[in-house]
Design a protein around this motif. Structure first.
Motif, PDB file in Angstrom:
ATOM      1  N   GLY A  51       7.074   0.799   6.942  1.00  0.00           N
ATOM      2  CA  GLY A  51       6.195   0.590   8.087  1.00  0.00           C
ATOM      3  C   GLY A  51       4.844   0.038   7.692  1.00  0.00           C
ATOM      4  O   GLY A  51       4.301  -0.865   8.345  1.00  0.00           O
ATOM      5  N   CYS A  52       4.283   0.563   6.604  1.00  0.00           N
ATOM      6  CA  CYS A  52       2.972   0.084   6.147  1.00  0.00           C
ATOM      7  C   CYS A  52       3.041  -1.352   5.645  1.00  0.00           C
ATOM      8  O   CYS A  52       2.131  -2.154   5.905  1.00  0.00           O
ATOM      9  CB  CYS A  52       2.449   1.001   5.042  1.00  0.00           C
ATOM     10  SG  CYS A  52       1.927   2.631   5.606  1.00  0.00           S
ATOM     11  N   TYR A  53       4.121  -1.690   4.948  1.00  0.00           N
ATOM     12  CA  TYR A  53       4.273  -3.078   4.482  1.00  0.00           C
ATOM     13  C   TYR A  53       4.420  -4.034   5.666  1.00  0.00           C
ATOM     14  O   TYR A  53       3.901  -5.157   5.639  1.00  0.00           O
ATOM     15  CB  TYR A  53       5.470  -3.202   3.548  1.00  0.00           C
ATOM     16  CG  TYR A  53       5.185  -2.785   2.129  1.00  0.00           C
ATOM     17  CD1 TYR A  53       4.085  -3.296   1.437  1.00  0.00           C
ATOM     18  CD2 TYR A  53       6.006  -1.885   1.479  1.00  0.00           C
ATOM     19  CE1 TYR A  53       3.818  -2.905   0.137  1.00  0.00           C
ATOM     20  CE2 TYR A  53       5.755  -1.484   0.164  1.00  0.00           C
ATOM     21  CZ  TYR A  53       4.660  -1.999  -0.495  1.00  0.00           C
ATOM     22  OH  TYR A  53       4.400  -1.613  -1.790  1.00  0.00           O
ATOM     23  N   ALA A  54       5.147  -3.600   6.707  1.00  0.00           N
ATOM     24  CA  ALA A  54       5.292  -4.446   7.890  1.00  0.00           C
ATOM     25  C   ALA A  54       3.941  -4.676   8.563  1.00  0.00           C
ATOM     26  O   ALA A  54       3.601  -5.802   8.955  1.00  0.00           O
ATOM     27  CB  ALA A  54       6.278  -3.809   8.868  1.00  0.00           C
ATOM     28  N   LEU A  55       3.141  -3.617   8.695  1.00  0.00           N
ATOM     29  CA  LEU A  55       1.805  -3.763   9.282  1.00  0.00           C
ATOM     30  C   LEU A  55       0.914  -4.642   8.420  1.00  0.00           C
ATOM     31  O   LEU A  55       0.168  -5.487   8.925  1.00  0.00           O
ATOM     32  CB  LEU A  55       1.164  -2.382   9.456  1.00  0.00           C
ATOM     33  CG  LEU A  55       1.691  -1.516  10.598  1.00  0.00           C
ATOM     34  CD1 LEU A  55       1.027  -0.144  10.571  1.00  0.00           C
ATOM     35  CD2 LEU A  55       1.427  -2.196  11.938  1.00  0.00           C
ATOM     36  N   VAL A  64      -6.472  -0.688   3.126  1.00  0.00           N
ATOM     37  CA  VAL A  64      -6.075   0.691   3.392  1.00  0.00           C
ATOM     38  C   VAL A  64      -4.565   0.809   3.598  1.00  0.00           C
ATOM     39  O   VAL A  64      -3.884   1.651   2.995  1.00  0.00           O
ATOM     40  CB  VAL A  64      -6.830   1.250   4.616  1.00  0.00           C
ATOM     41  CG1 VAL A  64      -6.333   2.661   4.933  1.00  0.00           C
ATOM     42  CG2 VAL A  64      -8.322   1.252   4.360  1.00  0.00           C
ATOM     43  N   ILE A  65      -4.001  -0.068   4.452  1.00  0.00           N
ATOM     44  CA  ILE A  65      -2.573   0.004   4.748  1.00  0.00           C
ATOM     45  C   ILE A  65      -1.760  -0.344   3.504  1.00  0.00           C
ATOM     46  O   ILE A  65      -0.750   0.316   3.199  1.00  0.00           O
ATOM     47  CB  ILE A  65      -2.211  -0.950   5.905  1.00  0.00           C
ATOM     48  CG1 ILE A  65      -2.936  -0.514   7.180  1.00  0.00           C
ATOM     49  CG2 ILE A  65      -0.704  -0.962   6.137  1.00  0.00           C
ATOM     50  CD1 ILE A  65      -2.710  -1.440   8.348  1.00  0.00           C
ATOM     51  N   LEU A  66      -2.202  -1.347   2.760  1.00  0.00           N
ATOM     52  CA  LEU A  66      -1.487  -1.726   1.542  1.00  0.00           C
ATOM     53  C   LEU A  66      -1.530  -0.614   0.503  1.00  0.00           C
ATOM     54  O   LEU A  66      -0.545  -0.360  -0.196  1.00  0.00           O
ATOM     55  CB  LEU A  66      -2.091  -3.010   0.959  1.00  0.00           C
ATOM     56  CG  LEU A  66      -1.400  -3.565  -0.292  1.00  0.00           C
ATOM     57  CD1 LEU A  66       0.041  -3.943   0.022  1.00  0.00           C
ATOM     58  CD2 LEU A  66      -2.170  -4.745  -0.860  1.00  0.00           C
ATOM     59  N   SER A  67      -2.648   0.077   0.419  1.00  0.00           N
ATOM     60  CA  SER A  67      -2.765   1.191  -0.523  1.00  0.00           C
ATOM     61  C   SER A  67      -1.774   2.295  -0.181  1.00  0.00           C
ATOM     62  O   SER A  67      -1.092   2.839  -1.056  1.00  0.00           O
ATOM     63  CB  SER A  67      -4.202   1.731  -0.501  1.00  0.00           C
ATOM     64  OG  SER A  67      -4.332   2.836  -1.358  1.00  0.00           O
ATOM     65  N   ALA A  68      -1.672   2.612   1.119  1.00  0.00           N
ATOM     66  CA  ALA A  68      -0.718   3.633   1.553  1.00  0.00           C
ATOM     67  C   ALA A  68       0.711   3.187   1.287  1.00  0.00           C
ATOM     68  O   ALA A  68       1.563   3.987   0.872  1.00  0.00           O
ATOM     69  CB  ALA A  68      -0.908   3.926   3.041  1.00  0.00           C
ATOM     70  N   ALA A  69       0.991   1.885   1.485  1.00  0.00           N
ATOM     71  CA  ALA A  69       2.338   1.369   1.269  1.00  0.00           C
ATOM     72  C   ALA A  69       2.739   1.467  -0.197  1.00  0.00           C
ATOM     73  O   ALA A  69       3.837   1.926  -0.524  1.00  0.00           O
ATOM     74  CB  ALA A  69       2.419  -0.085   1.747  1.00  0.00           C
ATOM     75  N   LEU A 102      -0.588   8.505  -6.325  1.00  0.00           N
ATOM     76  CA  LEU A 102      -2.037   8.450  -6.109  1.00  0.00           C
ATOM     77  C   LEU A 102      -2.683   7.359  -6.961  1.00  0.00           C
ATOM     78  O   LEU A 102      -3.596   6.653  -6.508  1.00  0.00           O
ATOM     79  CB  LEU A 102      -2.662   9.808  -6.433  1.00  0.00           C
ATOM     80  CG  LEU A 102      -2.334  10.945  -5.452  1.00  0.00           C
ATOM     81  CD1 LEU A 102      -2.899  12.267  -5.960  1.00  0.00           C
ATOM     82  CD2 LEU A 102      -2.910  10.626  -4.069  1.00  0.00           C
ATOM     83  N   ILE A 103      -2.214   7.211  -8.195  1.00  0.00           N
ATOM     84  CA  ILE A 103      -2.744   6.164  -9.068  1.00  0.00           C
ATOM     85  C   ILE A 103      -2.441   4.783  -8.492  1.00  0.00           C
ATOM     86  O   ILE A 103      -3.319   3.899  -8.446  1.00  0.00           O
ATOM     87  CB  ILE A 103      -2.172   6.307 -10.488  1.00  0.00           C
ATOM     88  CG1 ILE A 103      -2.704   7.582 -11.149  1.00  0.00           C
ATOM     89  CG2 ILE A 103      -2.525   5.090 -11.340  1.00  0.00           C
ATOM     90  CD1 ILE A 103      -2.047   7.897 -12.474  1.00  0.00           C
ATOM     91  N   CYS A 104      -1.205   4.582  -8.040  1.00  0.00           N
ATOM     92  CA  CYS A 104      -0.836   3.291  -7.452  1.00  0.00           C
ATOM     93  C   CYS A 104      -1.663   2.981  -6.216  1.00  0.00           C
ATOM     94  O   CYS A 104      -2.062   1.825  -5.988  1.00  0.00           O
ATOM     95  CB  CYS A 104       0.648   3.288  -7.099  1.00  0.00           C
ATOM     96  SG  CYS A 104       1.748   3.287  -8.538  1.00  0.00           S
ATOM     97  N   ALA A 105      -1.908   4.008  -5.407  1.00  0.00           N
ATOM     98  CA  ALA A 105      -2.728   3.803  -4.206  1.00  0.00           C
ATOM     99  C   ALA A 105      -4.177   3.512  -4.567  1.00  0.00           C
ATOM    100  O   ALA A 105      -4.843   2.684  -3.927  1.00  0.00           O
ATOM    101  CB  ALA A 105      -2.638   5.030  -3.306  1.00  0.00           C
TER     102      ALA A 105
END
Length: 403
Positions: A51-55, A64-69, A102-105
């Protein structure tokens, strides 16, 4: 035919939903299955990631959205790894996937001004490759590897790990613009690979868990955990807990105990000749023999693959050898398949206390050693030993049951 990124992300999200449903439903109805819980958690994190990647693909604005994805994607594979470890009876180490996620985000905002939508891509791709390779290695360990679906799952994850490693190398060498539309390393190909792995993983894990639940009926305990009763006897973990408690209480009352390890002879060859279902039937029949032949106060545990353990209290007229001979005599009188004339044999290692204060580890090691000696002597053998408080063997004898 070429699909745009938005369409691919939409399809990926739909596939994730379809694959996540059986795991979520299983968790709702069988919440005490911790391995299934972590697998469900992984698939739910995959939904969040998709969902985050689609957004992110539609908005293309902000980190922010990419970090969560990226964090959710890394955690998806990590949670599946934790669930696979739990399935194999090991600690989940869920803290590791959480830390890596968390590191990736956190890397995304640090690299956003330079890489934009590819910020942190190399980090999360390496994380996915690492966890996928660990899943593959774990799935090819016992007990999961004894299931054909477990082996397929492990092989698929190893291939997925190799793809992500190569894609990371391509990203570093070619750059984001160089692989964006690449026929192998581009987003479209990567999304297709992820969907294939998702479908394969869903099918394999569902089959593995279904077979496990068929063989191992899970009974919830009041504490919210699970006691695994396999084939109407205790699992290894439950047996060891109960046996140690009985050993402690027997020492308080001055009662000696005997630990037996019976194991079906030639079970692997039998499975090759007659199939795994026939091997499972042999194990079920052997359980029937154990339950009918050992004293009613004894406890029985299944250690896996036709290997059992029995803890029995001794008195003035009963010895560990008597219990073992009762097992083999009953087994000799119980045909596996009367229409084929098939009968089973078993080897039994017996460790009996010579002194009441012999500890559990010494007794277990002695029984295991005696079982190995019995199996080395062509099977259908009782190998016994009496163990003193200092761990020394009072005697070590072998008795072959007449055919």
């Amino acid at each position: 035919m070429t699909f745009d990124p938005n369409t691919l992300q939409l399809v990926n999200g739909l596939v994730s939903i379809v694959c996540a449903v059986p795991f979520v439903l299983h968790t709702v109805f069988r919440g005490h299955d911790r391995a299934g819980l972590y697998w469900s958690l992984g698939f739910m994190a995959g939904l969040v990631s998709a969902g985050c990647y689609a957004l992110s693909a539609m908005l293309n604005d902000g980190w922010v959205i990419l970090s969560a994805a990226n964090g959710a994607y890394a955690f998806t594979i990590g949670a599946v790894w934790s669930g696979t470890r739990l399935f194999n009876g090991r600690k989940s180490l869920i803290q590791v996937p959480l830390a890596v996620a968390l590191i990736c985000a956190a890397i995304v905002p640090l690299r956003w001004s330079v890489d934009h939508t590819w910020a942190g891509a190399a980090a999360y791709l390496l994380a996915v490759a690492l966890f996928a390779s660990l899943i593959g290695w774990e799935a090819l360990r016992m007990p999961m590897r004894q299931n054909i679906y477990g082996r397929v799952f492990g092989a698929a994850m190893i291939l997925g790990a190799a793809y992500h490693v190569l894609r990371t190398v391509a990203l570093v060498t070619l750059g984001a613009e160089g692989i964006a539309q690449h026929p192998v390393w581009g987003s479209a190909s990567a999304t297709t690979v992820v969907m294939v792995l998702l479908v394969v993983s869903s099918i394999c894990l569902t089959a593995v868990r279904a077979e496990r639940d068929t063989r191992h009926q899970l009974a919830p305990t009041p504490g919210g955990g699970a006691v695994n009763f396999s084939l109407d006897v205790l699992s290894k973990a439950a047996f060891i807990v109960g046996a140690k408690d009985r050993l402690a209480r027997a020492q308080q009352h001055g009662v000696r105990i005997a630990l037996l390890q019976p194991r079906i002879d030639g079970l692997s060859d039998f499975k090759v000749a007659y199939g795994s279902s026939a091997g499972q039937s042999a194990i079920v029949r052997f359980v029937t023999v154990l339950r009918a032949s050992v004293p009613p106060t004894a406890i029985i545990g299944h250690l896996g693959d036709g290997h059992f353990a029995v803890l029995a209290m001794m008195d003035e007229v009963t010895s560990g050898r008597d219990v073992a001979r009762g097992i083999l005599t009953t087994l000799a009188e119980t045909p596996l398949a009367p229409e084929r004339g098939l009968r089973m044999s078993a080897s039994v290692g017996v460790a009996e206390q010579a002194d009441i204060d012999v500890d559990w580890d010494t007794l277990w090691a002695a029984a295991s050693e005696r079982l190995a000696a019995a199996r080395a002597d062509a099977g259908n053998v009782i190998a016994e030993v009496r163990v003193s408080r200092d761990g020394s063997r009072v005697d070590a004898l072998g008795h072959k049951l007449a055919s």
